[in-house]
Design a protein around this motif. Structure first.
Motif, mmCIF file in Angstrom:
data_model
loop_
_atom_site.group_PDB
_atom_site.id
_atom_site.type_symbol
_atom_site.label_atom_id
_atom_site.label_comp_id
_atom_site.label_asym_id
_atom_site.label_seq_id
_atom_site.Cartn_x
_atom_site.Cartn_y
_atom_site.Cartn_z
ATOM 1 N N LYS A 69 33.163 43.977 52.258
ATOM 2 C CA LYS A 69 32.162 43.776 53.299
ATOM 3 C C LYS A 69 32.005 42.291 53.611
ATOM 4 C CE LYS A 69 29.427 47.797 51.794
ATOM 5 N NZ LYS A 69 28.084 48.237 51.330
ATOM 6 N N VAL A 70 32.027 41.481 52.563
ATOM 7 C CA VAL A 70 31.889 40.042 52.771
ATOM 8 C C VAL A 70 33.111 39.503 53.511
ATOM 9 C CG1 VAL A 70 31.313 37.850 51.696
ATOM 10 C CG2 VAL A 70 30.662 39.977 50.568
ATOM 11 N N VAL A 71 34.273 40.020 53.192
ATOM 12 C CA VAL A 71 35.496 39.591 53.877
ATOM 13 C C VAL A 71 35.393 39.865 55.377
ATOM 14 C CG1 VAL A 71 37.962 40.034 54.114
ATOM 15 C CG2 VAL A 71 36.952 39.822 51.837
ATOM 16 N N ALA A 72 34.748 40.974 55.733
ATOM 17 C CA ALA A 72 34.555 41.276 57.151
ATOM 18 C C ALA A 72 33.701 40.214 57.829
ATOM 19 C CB ALA A 72 33.906 42.653 57.310
ATOM 20 N N VAL A 73 32.674 39.737 57.128
ATOM 21 C CA VAL A 73 31.817 38.696 57.686
ATOM 22 C C VAL A 73 32.576 37.373 57.770
ATOM 23 C CG1 VAL A 73 29.674 37.398 57.368
ATOM 24 C CG2 VAL A 73 29.731 39.850 56.890
ATOM 25 N N VAL A 74 33.424 37.105 56.795
ATOM 26 C CA VAL A 74 34.266 35.900 56.858
ATOM 27 C C VAL A 74 35.156 35.948 58.102
ATOM 28 C CG1 VAL A 74 36.170 34.665 55.744
ATOM 29 C CG2 VAL A 74 34.229 35.473 54.373
ATOM 30 N N LYS A 75 35.663 37.125 58.411
ATOM 31 C CA LYS A 75 36.472 37.285 59.626
ATOM 32 C C LYS A 75 35.651 36.936 60.860
ATOM 33 C CE LYS A 75 37.491 41.454 61.128
ATOM 34 N NZ LYS A 75 38.116 42.801 61.272
ATOM 35 N N ALA B 290 26.373 34.913 43.106
ATOM 36 C CA ALA B 290 27.371 34.061 42.458
ATOM 37 C C ALA B 290 28.529 34.897 41.914
ATOM 38 C CB ALA B 290 26.731 33.251 41.339
ATOM 39 N N TRP B 291 28.208 36.045 41.333
ATOM 40 C CA TRP B 291 29.259 36.936 40.815
ATOM 41 C C TRP B 291 30.171 37.389 41.952
ATOM 42 C CZ3 TRP B 291 29.075 42.763 40.596
ATOM 43 C CH2 TRP B 291 30.151 43.280 39.870
ATOM 44 N N ILE B 292 29.574 37.770 43.065
ATOM 45 C CA ILE B 292 30.368 38.165 44.227
ATOM 46 C C ILE B 292 31.216 36.985 44.697
ATOM 47 C CG2 ILE B 292 30.251 38.938 46.623
ATOM 48 C CD1 ILE B 292 29.560 41.080 44.525
ATOM 49 N N GLY B 293 30.652 35.786 44.647
ATOM 50 C CA GLY B 293 31.371 34.590 45.103
ATOM 51 C C GLY B 293 32.639 34.323 44.321
ATOM 52 N N PHE B 294 32.593 34.519 43.008
ATOM 53 C CA PHE B 294 33.795 34.284 42.205
ATOM 54 C C PHE B 294 34.906 35.260 42.576
ATOM 55 C CE2 PHE B 294 31.472 31.432 39.456
ATOM 56 C CZ PHE B 294 32.468 30.594 38.982
ATOM 57 N N HIS B 295 34.556 36.517 42.791
ATOM 58 C CA HIS B 295 35.573 37.492 43.178
ATOM 59 C C HIS B 295 36.058 37.242 44.611
ATOM 60 C CE1 HIS B 295 35.795 40.140 39.691
ATOM 61 N NE2 HIS B 295 34.493 39.926 39.532
ATOM 62 N N LEU B 296 35.155 36.838 45.479
ATOM 63 C CA LEU B 296 35.526 36.544 46.864
ATOM 64 C C LEU B 296 36.467 35.342 46.940
ATOM 65 C CD1 LEU B 296 34.968 37.202 49.897
ATOM 66 C CD2 LEU B 296 33.105 35.531 49.771
ATOM 67 N N ASN B 297 36.230 34.363 46.081
ATOM 68 C CA ASN B 297 37.027 33.133 46.094
ATOM 69 C C ASN B 297 38.492 33.365 45.730
ATOM 70 O OD1 ASN B 297 36.950 29.925 44.361
ATOM 71 N ND2 ASN B 297 37.404 30.351 46.489
ATOM 72 N N LYS B 298 38.790 34.528 45.177
ATOM 73 C CA LYS B 298 40.186 34.845 44.887
ATOM 74 C C LYS B 298 41.004 34.973 46.171
ATOM 75 C CE LYS B 298 39.004 37.641 40.788
ATOM 76 N NZ LYS B 298 39.056 39.009 40.225
ATOM 77 N N GLN B 299 40.334 35.368 47.263
ATOM 78 C CA GLN B 299 41.061 35.613 48.509
ATOM 79 C C GLN B 299 40.551 34.812 49.696
ATOM 80 O OE1 GLN B 299 40.210 39.667 50.162
ATOM 81 N NE2 GLN B 299 39.202 40.004 48.190
#
Length: 425
Positions: free
Chosen positions: A141-147, A166-175
């Motif tokens: 869902k966050v990736v969609a907002v990044v788009k 912050a937990w979501i941020g670490f996983h998001l930062n992988k991509q």
């Protein structure tokens, strides 16, 4: 019985020791004593939109963007949107996604409901974090907002994660590439709650992080993993040495930035104290993003950086020439004589390469030139007197006692002021 079986098979992540303990204990994203729900009391300056079925709050514009992932009370809990609006005023395009399927109605359709007490109802949090609130379901869902951010012209991105964010941020930062990520009172320990390894997660980071943990880790505060000697911070330093930041707010409770009550106050922090800490933490985050190239110092409202004074490079007497200026010397006094009562003195000073004569016009300088004294000279210059070198201390120069005695004796047989020079035509 089914609920009982789930509790017995679950493990709890200890915030201070970073280990799984006590099967059957409650699971929580927040440590004991954390701030609970705070009602939003803010006039939004942005607008609500959506992309691919994911709603988000957006405020500000420009090529530099900030993705703000909220805590478990969601996109409109406490000061979340007020914080977003503040960053927008500082020159960023700010995006706050609505990510969590609402539990018992949630708060504005997101996350936990206002009456949810994390300390008393921690057992209810576990199924959420291992279910629909797990990063595997939230990150897309966050990736969609990044788009959407990129489509709106955002070229450079930073990230702020509040608690769970912050937990979501670490996983998001992988991509997703960020110039830097920051988190007040982070809850990256959730990784351990769901069977992962916090240190291993830290190793996947693609940019530096800034942590602002709260409280005393031995008394219900955020864990030591976020401190300079903590497991997670050390992993980040191995990848981005000297670029990460950690600053603990020991008198604050977890969640104070979006949820600490600055009006009525709480037993763990009166309103004025919380308000001061919120402002300070947001300025700390701005400082981090200025250094990461996301924000401009003037737009962020930060003071100019302190002037870094360069240590002077000290030269040697033997190198003094008739046109010398900006002389920096460490010297020992040979002698000082008054040549005009109360107005002028001649002092001979030297180092291990030679001696030179100073023409002094300041009684304080003369007083520093007692035989055998060590002095520091900076930014002095040469004047020629009847073809001979004299060093003068004008208003731009310094002659003061040295901080420590010099460890040499002046080389008296090399007097640079005894050499006569002729003016070239």
């Amino acid at each position: 019985q089914a609920q009982g079986r789930r509790q017995r098979g679950r493990t709890r992540y200890d915030h201070s020791k970073r280990v799984r303990v006590d099967p059957g204990a409650d699971m929580s994203c927040c440590p004991p004593g954390a701030h609970g729900y705070l009602a939003a009391d803010h006039a939004d300056e942005g607008s609500v939109r959506s992309i691919d079925g994911v709603s988000f709050y957006q405020v500000g514009s420009g090529p530099n963007g900030l993705l703000l992932v909220p805590d478990v009370w969601g996109w409109n809990g406490g000061r979340t949107r007020a914080v977003a609006d503040d960053f927008a005023k500082k020159g960023l395009s700010v995006w706050v996604p609505k990510l969590l399927p609402p539990y018992q109605g949630g708060t504005d359709g997101d996350g936990l409901p206002p009456d949810f007490n994390i300390k008393e109802r921690g057992s209810e949090f576990g199924p959420l974090i291992t279910g629909d609130w797990h990063q595997e379901k939230v990150v897309p869902k966050v990736v969609a907002v990044v788009k959407a951010m990129k489509s709106a012209g955002v070229k450079k991105m930073g990230f702020v994660g509040l608690c769970y964010g912050a937990w979501i941020g670490f996983h998001l930062n992988k991509q997703v590439d960020f110039v830097g990520c920051a988190s007040p009172h982070p809850s990256v320990h959730i990784e351990g709650m769901v069977g992962g390894d916090v240190a291993a997660l830290g190793k996947t980071a693609k940019c530096p992080w800034a942590f602002f943990p709260a409280g005393n880790p031995d008394d219900g505060g955020d864990g030591t993993m976020y401190d300079a000697e903590g497991e997670l911070f050390k992993v980040l330093e191995e990848k981005f040495a000297g670029k990460n930041v950690t600053k603990r707010y020991p008198t604050m409770s977890h969640g104070w930035v979006p949820r600490g009550d600055i009006k009525n106050g709480l037993p763990t922090g009166e309103g004025e104290e919380v308000q001061k800490a919120v402002t300070e933490c947001l300025m700390d985050i701005c400082e981090f993003f200025v250094k990461r190239g996301l924000m401009r110092r003037d737009k962020a409202g930060l003071p100019p950086p302190p002037i870094k004074l360069k240590k002077p490079k000290f030269g040697k007497v033997k190198s003094i020439m008739p046109d010398a200026k900006g002389l920096n010397l460490m010297l020992k006094v040979v002698k000082c004589e008054e040549t005009e009562s109360g107005k002028a003195w001649e002092a001979v000073l030297g180092d291990d390469t030679g001696i030179v004569t100073f023409s002094l016009r300041n009684a304080e300088h003369a007083a520093s030139c007692k035989a055998g004294a060590s002095v520091r000279v900076q930014n002095a210059r040469v004047v020629m007197v009847k073809g001979y070198i004299r060093v003068v201390i004008d208003k731009w120069a310094v002659l003061k006692p040295a901080d420590e005695p010099v460890d040499f004796e002046p080389k008296a047989d090399k007097d640079v002021s005894a050499q006569e020079y002729e003016l070239a035509h």
